[in-house]
Design a protein around this motif. Structure first.
Motif, mmCIF file in Angstrom:
data_model
loop_
_atom_site.group_PDB
_atom_site.id
_atom_site.type_symbol
_atom_site.label_atom_id
_atom_site.label_comp_id
_atom_site.label_asym_id
_atom_site.label_seq_id
_atom_site.Cartn_x
_atom_site.Cartn_y
_atom_site.Cartn_z
ATOM 1 N N PHE A 60 0.786 -1.195 -0.074
ATOM 2 C CA PHE A 60 0.008 0.026 0.154
ATOM 3 C C PHE A 60 0.702 1.151 -0.021
ATOM 4 O O PHE A 60 0.660 2.238 -0.815
ATOM 5 N N ALA A 61 1.935 1.182 0.955
ATOM 6 C CA ALA A 61 2.801 2.665 0.878
ATOM 7 C C ALA A 61 3.540 2.619 -0.373
ATOM 8 O O ALA A 61 3.491 3.750 -0.988
ATOM 9 N N ARG A 62 3.676 1.526 -1.020
ATOM 10 C CA ARG A 62 4.654 1.773 -2.431
ATOM 11 C C ARG A 62 3.474 2.527 -3.447
ATOM 12 O O ARG A 62 3.909 3.198 -4.230
ATOM 13 N N GLY A 63 2.122 1.856 -3.141
ATOM 14 C CA GLY A 63 1.175 2.459 -4.364
ATOM 15 C C GLY A 63 0.789 3.746 -4.010
ATOM 16 O O GLY A 63 0.977 4.569 -5.047
ATOM 17 N N PHE A 64 0.921 4.294 -2.673
ATOM 18 C CA PHE A 64 0.653 5.772 -2.522
ATOM 19 C C PHE A 64 1.756 6.551 -2.996
ATOM 20 O O PHE A 64 1.738 7.633 -3.390
ATOM 21 N N ALA A 65 2.874 6.010 -3.070
ATOM 22 C CA ALA A 65 4.115 6.708 -3.347
ATOM 23 C C ALA A 65 4.232 6.970 -4.944
ATOM 24 O O ALA A 65 4.426 7.939 -5.393
ATOM 25 N N VAL A 116 2.396 11.350 -9.180
ATOM 26 C CA VAL A 116 1.744 11.821 -10.357
ATOM 27 C C VAL A 116 1.346 13.236 -10.320
ATOM 28 O O VAL A 116 0.914 13.748 -9.428
ATOM 29 N N ASN A 117 1.738 14.029 -11.639
ATOM 30 C CA ASN A 117 1.507 15.422 -11.500
ATOM 31 C C ASN A 117 -0.112 15.760 -12.104
ATOM 32 O O ASN A 117 0.007 15.608 -13.260
ATOM 33 N N ALA A 118 -0.891 15.985 -11.215
ATOM 34 C CA ALA A 118 -2.199 16.093 -11.724
ATOM 35 C C ALA A 118 -2.968 17.450 -11.283
ATOM 36 O O ALA A 118 -2.048 18.268 -10.946
ATOM 37 N N ILE A 119 -4.050 17.766 -11.807
ATOM 38 C CA ILE A 119 -4.531 18.960 -11.521
ATOM 39 C C ILE A 119 -4.448 19.104 -9.877
ATOM 40 O O ILE A 119 -5.253 18.186 -9.471
ATOM 41 N N PRO A 120 -4.454 20.225 -9.423
ATOM 42 C CA PRO A 120 -4.497 20.384 -7.922
ATOM 43 C C PRO A 120 -5.681 19.999 -7.229
ATOM 44 O O PRO A 120 -6.747 20.080 -8.003
ATOM 45 N N ASP A 121 -5.620 19.083 -6.087
ATOM 46 C CA ASP A 121 -7.009 18.736 -5.226
ATOM 47 C C ASP A 121 -7.521 17.304 -5.789
ATOM 48 O O ASP A 121 -8.122 16.782 -5.306
ATOM 49 N N ARG A 122 -7.294 17.407 -7.381
ATOM 50 C CA ARG A 122 -7.955 15.993 -7.914
ATOM 51 C C ARG A 122 -7.308 14.730 -7.374
ATOM 52 O O ARG A 122 -8.298 13.647 -7.596
ATOM 53 N N LYS A 123 -6.296 14.751 -6.947
ATOM 54 C CA LYS A 123 -5.566 13.432 -6.574
ATOM 55 C C LYS A 123 -6.330 12.952 -5.106
ATOM 56 O O LYS A 123 -6.435 11.740 -5.007
ATOM 57 N N ASP A 124 -6.906 13.946 -4.598
ATOM 58 C CA ASP A 124 -7.706 13.529 -3.224
ATOM 59 C C ASP A 124 -8.678 12.569 -3.496
ATOM 60 O O ASP A 124 -8.931 11.593 -2.746
ATOM 61 N N LEU A 125 -9.367 12.660 -4.637
ATOM 62 C CA LEU A 125 -10.698 11.871 -4.827
ATOM 63 C C LEU A 125 -10.175 10.589 -5.105
ATOM 64 O O LEU A 125 -10.489 9.236 -4.427
ATOM 65 N N LEU A 126 -9.087 10.262 -5.841
ATOM 66 C CA LEU A 126 -8.274 9.036 -6.034
ATOM 67 C C LEU A 126 -7.848 8.385 -4.855
ATOM 68 O O LEU A 126 -7.958 7.112 -4.617
ATOM 69 N N ILE A 127 -7.127 9.088 -4.032
ATOM 70 C CA ILE A 127 -6.594 8.549 -2.808
ATOM 71 C C ILE A 127 -7.610 8.320 -1.786
ATOM 72 O O ILE A 127 -7.375 7.190 -1.060
ATOM 73 N N GLN A 128 -8.614 9.196 -1.569
ATOM 74 C CA GLN A 128 -9.766 8.849 -0.604
ATOM 75 C C GLN A 128 -10.278 7.538 -1.214
ATOM 76 O O GLN A 128 -10.605 6.735 -0.180
ATOM 77 N N PHE A 129 -10.551 7.333 -2.206
ATOM 78 C CA PHE A 129 -11.272 6.145 -2.956
ATOM 79 C C PHE A 129 -10.327 4.734 -2.714
ATOM 80 O O PHE A 129 -10.760 3.828 -2.256
ATOM 81 N N THR A 130 -9.112 4.988 -2.898
ATOM 82 C CA THR A 130 -8.057 4.036 -2.734
ATOM 83 C C THR A 130 -8.086 3.680 -1.144
ATOM 84 O O THR A 130 -7.887 2.442 -0.824
ATOM 85 N N ARG A 131 -7.859 4.689 -0.454
ATOM 86 C CA ARG A 131 -8.135 4.519 1.143
ATOM 87 C C ARG A 131 -8.974 3.504 1.574
ATOM 88 O O ARG A 131 -8.970 2.809 2.277
#
Lengths: 323, 323
Positions: B291-296, B301-316
C-alpha cells in the motif's frame, strides 16, 4: 507472382511469432494447434486481396495471421464444446491436456489474434478492428446456433444457411475485406470482397456437406457418410427432413432414431433416400448459386489488371475441390 | 466532484450497452453476469484517473466499461475452471445454463470488451489496445499459475506474489493507466498510475487473504476461515508452509491432509498455528509495504491540484476495508 510466395511468407512469419512462454501449460497448446497445419486459406485470401491493389502485400502478413490465430482459437474452443477427440488427425487440446487448459489457452489465443491485428497501420486500425470484432461475435453466434440445432428436427434451409454464414463464411469474407482495407481500397471495393468471400464460403460449406455423402472415397480424406452415421444436421439432411413424405419420411425417421445399426447399411439407406428426393441436385444448384454470386462480387472489384486472376484461380481450386 | 457522479455515469452507460440479441443463449448470460453487480472498482479507477488531468472524463466511460466487461469475462471462465457454484450469491453461468454456454458467452464478452475499448480516440487507440492485450494475456497467465499451484505444496512467497500480481493486480494497474492515457497524460505519468494500481492491487489481494482468517465475523461478508477449510493456498498458508518446523509442521500437514474434520476445529487449529508463527504480523507488514508503495506511486503523479484527493480517498477505502 505465385501463391507459393504468399505461403512461404506466412510460414516464415508464423515461425517467428512469440505467443508467450510462461506458464508453459498456457502457451504450449497454442504452438501445438498452430503446428497442426491446415490450408491457411484465410490468411492466403488476405494476402491475395492486398496484392490486388498494391505490391506492398508484406504489410498484410502479420494481420493475416491474426485471422488464422482467431480461426484456430475457435477450433480449440469448438472442440471442447463438441467433445471432439481428434483435430486434423491429432488429439485435440482438451484431450492432450485438459478442458481447463483448452479454455484458458483459447482465451489467450483470442487476445493474440488482436495483438497480431494491432500491426495494422494506425489510420486503418479502428475500422479493421471494428469489423473484426463484429465478425468474431458473429462466429460465436453461428457456433451457438449450430449447438441449438443439435436438439431440433425442424431446422429450415434459411436457418441453416444463416448458421453456416455466421459460423464459417463471415470470417472468409472478413479475411478478404481485411486485405483490401490494409491496401487502402475504398468501402465499396472492400464490401465486394467481403460479400464475395462470404458467398464462396457458404458454397464451400454446402460442398463440404455434399462431399460427405457423394464424395469419391478414393479422393475424399474422411470416411464417406460420416455425417449420416452421426445424424449431423447438414444441408442434405435438413432438405430431406423438410421434403420427405409418407413411407420415405418414416424410413428416414427410423434411421435417425435407431441407436444400433450397421454403419454401411445406414449410409446406403439414407443416401438412397437423398437420391429419391433429388437432394444431390438441389444441393448442387445451391452450391453453384453461391459460387456464382461470389465470382460476380469479385468481378465488381476494381483491381490492378491481371491480379484478380490469382485470387480467382485460388478460389476456383477451393470451389472445385473433391476432398 | 463526488464519486457518486462517476458511479451514476457508469450505471447509465452500462444500461445502454447492446451486447447482442440472437441467439439468446449467447447473450443472456452476459446480461446476467453484468447484472450481478460488484463494486465496479476498475472502471471507477479509470474515470478517476482521467479526471486527474481533464474535466472531460465522460469520454472515458465507455472504455472503462470495456475493462469491467473483461473482468466479468474472466469471472465467467474462471468459475467454469474452478467449478464454482455461486458468484456474488447467485448461480454461476455454467450452473444456470451449462459449461458450453459459459465458454462461448465468455468468448463473446472478451470481444465485447475490445468493442468498448474501440471507442477510444484514434490517436490513443493503438497504445491503449496494446497495453490492454498485454494485460489480458497476463491475467490468463495468473489464472494458469493459480491452477498449477493447487497441486503444489512448495509454492514460494515470490511465486505467490507473482501469481496475484498477474491474476488480479495488473488489471487494476491498467484501469488507472487507461484513464491517464485517455486524458493524454505522458508515458511517465501513466507508468506511475499503472505501478500504483498494481501495488495497491497486490496489497488488496493480500488483505483478502488476511481477512479470511482474521476478519471480524460481524463485518466480513463471507464465512471466516473459508480458505482454511478449503486448503486454499493463500499468502498465509504459503508462509506457514515455508516456516513451520517440527511438531508445528506435522500438525499443519495433518490438518491439510485430513479428509474428514470438524470445520470450526480446523479453522481454530490452523489459525493457532498462524498465531504461533507470527503469520498475521508478517502479512500485515507486506500489505502495508505494498500500500505504501502504491501511494508513493500516486504521489509522483502530476495532476490538476486537489484532484488526487478523490483517487486517494477512494483507494484508502479499498485499503481500509474490513470485508
Amino acid at each position: 507472382m505465385s501463391p507459393a510466395i504468399f505461403v512461404d511468407a506466412l510460414q516464415d512469419e508464423l515461425q517467428s511469432i512469440q505467443y508467450g512462454q510462461d506458464p508453459p501449460e498456457l502457451y504450449d497448446p497454442i504452438r501445438y494447434i498452430m503446428s497442426l497445419g491446415g490450408k491457411r486459406m484465410r490468411p492466403l485470401l488476405t494476402l491475395m486481396a492486398t496484392y490486388l491493389f498494391t505490391d506492398d502485400w508484406q504489410k498484410a502478413v502479420r494481420p493475416a495471421l491474426g485471422v488464422e490465430v482467431f480461426h484456430n482459437f475457435t477450433l480449440m474452443h469448438d472442440d471442447i464444446m463438441d467433445q471432439a477427440p481428434l483435430r486434423r488427425g491429432n488429439p485435440t487440446v482438451h484431450e492432450k491436456w485438459n478442458g481447463n487448459t483448452a479454455i484458458l489457452s483459447g482465451d489467450v489465443m483470442l487476445v493474440n489474434a488482436y495483438q497480431l491485428l494491432l500491426s495494422i497501420e494506425s489510420d486503418k486500425l479502428k475500422l479493421a478492428l471494428e469489423r473484426f470484432s463484429r465478425t468474431a461475435a458473429e462466429v460465436c453466434e453461428g457456433q451457438q446456433m449450430d449447438m441449438n440445432f443439435e436438439t431440433r428436427w425442424n431446422v429450415t434451409e434459411a436457418e441453416y444457411i444463416d448458421m453456416i454464414r455466421l459460423k464459417t463464411s463471415v470470417l472468409l469474407g472478413y479475411a478478404l475485406e481485411l486485405g483490401g482495407l490494409i491496401a487502402g481500397a475504398d468501402a465499396e471495393t472492400t464490401r465486394h470482397l467481403y460479400e464475395g468471400g462470404m458467398n464462396i464460403g457458404v458454397g464451400f460449406q454446402l460442398k463440404d456437406d455434399l462431399l460427405d455423402v457423394y464424395g469419391d472415397p478414393a479422393k475424399f480424406g474422411k470416411q464417406v457418410g460420416g455425417d449420416i452415421i452421426a445424424n449431423k444436421k447438414t444441408f442434405l439432411l435438413i432438405e430431406a427432413l423438410q421434403q420427405a413424405q409418407g413411407s420415405i419420411r418414416d424410413e428416414l425417421t427410423a434411421w435417425l432414431t435407431r441407436t444400433t445399426f450397421d454403419k454401411a447399411e445406414k449410409v446406403q439407406a439414407v443416401t438412397a433416400i437423398y437420391d429419391q428426393l433429388g437432394i444431390r441436385q438441389q444441393t448442387e444448384v445451391r452450391i453453384n448459386e453461391y459460387f456464382a454470386r461470389g465470382f460476380a462480387n469479385f468481378n465488381e472489384v476494381n483491381a490492378i489488371p491481371d491480379r484478380k486472376d490469382l485470387l480467382i484461380q485460388f478460389t476456383r481450386q477451393l470451389v472445385e475441390r473433391e476432398s
